[in-house]
Design a protein around this motif. Structure first.
Motif, PDB file in Angstrom:
ATOM      1  N   PRO A 139       0.818  -1.125   0.041  1.00 42.27           N
ATOM      2  CA  PRO A 139       0.146   0.056  -0.024  1.00 42.27           C
ATOM      3  C   PRO A 139       0.691   1.370   0.076  1.00 42.27           C
ATOM      4  N   THR A 140       0.463   2.383  -0.671  1.00 36.42           N
ATOM      5  CA  THR A 140       1.057   3.585  -0.818  1.00 36.42           C
ATOM      6  C   THR A 140       0.131   4.628  -0.487  1.00 36.42           C
ATOM      7  N   GLU A 141       0.412   5.841   0.212  1.00 35.08           N
ATOM      8  CA  GLU A 141      -0.464   7.075   0.310  1.00 35.08           C
ATOM      9  C   GLU A 141       0.484   8.407   0.215  1.00 35.08           C
ATOM     10  N   ASP A 142      -0.667   9.252   0.135  1.00 34.40           N
ATOM     11  CA  ASP A 142      -0.098  10.538  -0.004  1.00 34.40           C
ATOM     12  C   ASP A 142      -1.257  11.615   0.479  1.00 34.40           C
ATOM     13  N   THR A 143      -0.824  12.619   0.906  1.00 33.07           N
ATOM     14  CA  THR A 143      -1.749  13.784   1.532  1.00 33.07           C
ATOM     15  C   THR A 143      -1.763  15.179   0.841  1.00 33.07           C
ATOM     16  N   ALA A 144      -2.743  15.606   0.783  1.00 32.77           N
ATOM     17  CA  ALA A 144      -2.745  17.237   0.314  1.00 32.77           C
ATOM     18  C   ALA A 144      -3.538  18.042   1.223  1.00 32.77           C
ATOM     19  N   ASP A 145      -3.114  19.220   1.401  1.00 33.11           N
ATOM     20  CA  ASP A 145      -3.926  20.133   2.137  1.00 33.11           C
ATOM     21  C   ASP A 145      -5.147  20.569   1.314  1.00 33.11           C
ATOM     22  N   ILE A 146      -6.175  20.714   1.980  1.00 29.48           N
ATOM     23  CA  ILE A 146      -7.496  21.448   1.386  1.00 29.48           C
ATOM     24  C   ILE A 146      -7.555  22.867   2.227  1.00 29.48           C
ATOM     25  N   ILE A 147      -7.587  24.021   1.450  1.00 22.50           N
ATOM     26  CA  ILE A 147      -7.747  25.215   1.992  1.00 22.50           C
ATOM     27  C   ILE A 147      -9.028  25.638   1.389  1.00 22.50           C
ATOM     28  N   PHE A 148      -9.999  26.239   2.535  1.00 22.66           N
ATOM     29  CA  PHE A 148     -10.987  26.883   2.279  1.00 22.66           C
ATOM     30  C   PHE A 148     -10.842  28.470   2.434  1.00 22.66           C
ATOM     31  N   LYS A 149     -10.857  29.100   1.014  1.00 24.85           N
ATOM     32  CA  LYS A 149     -10.864  30.375   0.842  1.00 24.85           C
ATOM     33  C   LYS A 149     -12.137  31.067   0.624  1.00 24.85           C
TER      34      LYS A 149
END
Length: 149
Positions: A139-149
């Protein structure tokens, strides 16, 4: 003959230590992902995929998508069955466009009568974390930020 035996021993050592173990690695792009008040879906997200190791039949079983709020609590999760088998050859890469991800379930979780005022009160200025995990042998994973503007 000694060189062949040494080469065979070296190859066996590489195989048994996992140096050629197949893996599908990826990065979520863009990072961060920006969301505005009237946006109803996450659009334009891509996975930049690179392969490592070697296998003639590596199976990507599913993609687990999770969204964590600014306090680290899980607010949304879904699993998309993929079930594809691909050959893995180290160094090969490809960019995959993801389908749009609806925000309606997330908005409904905050308040069923979600409005711009609620967006401004509950989400504006906050940063959530998107985590995608591809399941399979490795298994492999990645993350990203979600910015609410």
């Amino acid at each position: 003959m000694k060189r062949f035996a040494l080469l065979a021993l070296l190859l066996a050592a590489v195989l048994f230590t996992g140096c050629l173990s197949p893996k599908v690695n990826f990065k979520i792009e863009p990072n961060p992902i920006e969301v505005t008040v009237n946006q109803t879906a996450l659009t334009g997200i891509k996975l930049k995929v690179t392969l490592s190791g070697f296998s003639l039949a590596y199976t990507v079983e599913a993609a687990v998508v999770e969204l964590y709020d600014d306090e680290g609590e899980l607010v949304f999760t879904t699993t998309e069955e993929i079930g594809i088998t691909i050959p893995v050859v180290s160094g090969i890469g490809k960019t995959i466009d993801l389908p749009d991800v609806s925000l309606s379930e997330i908005y409904a979780e905050i308040d069923p009568a979600f409005t711009e005022a609620i967006y401004n009160e509950k989400l504006l200025g906050k940063t959530y974390k998107l985590k995608i995990t591809l399941t399979g042998k490795n298994p492999t994973e990645d993350t990203a930020d979600i910015i609410f503007k």
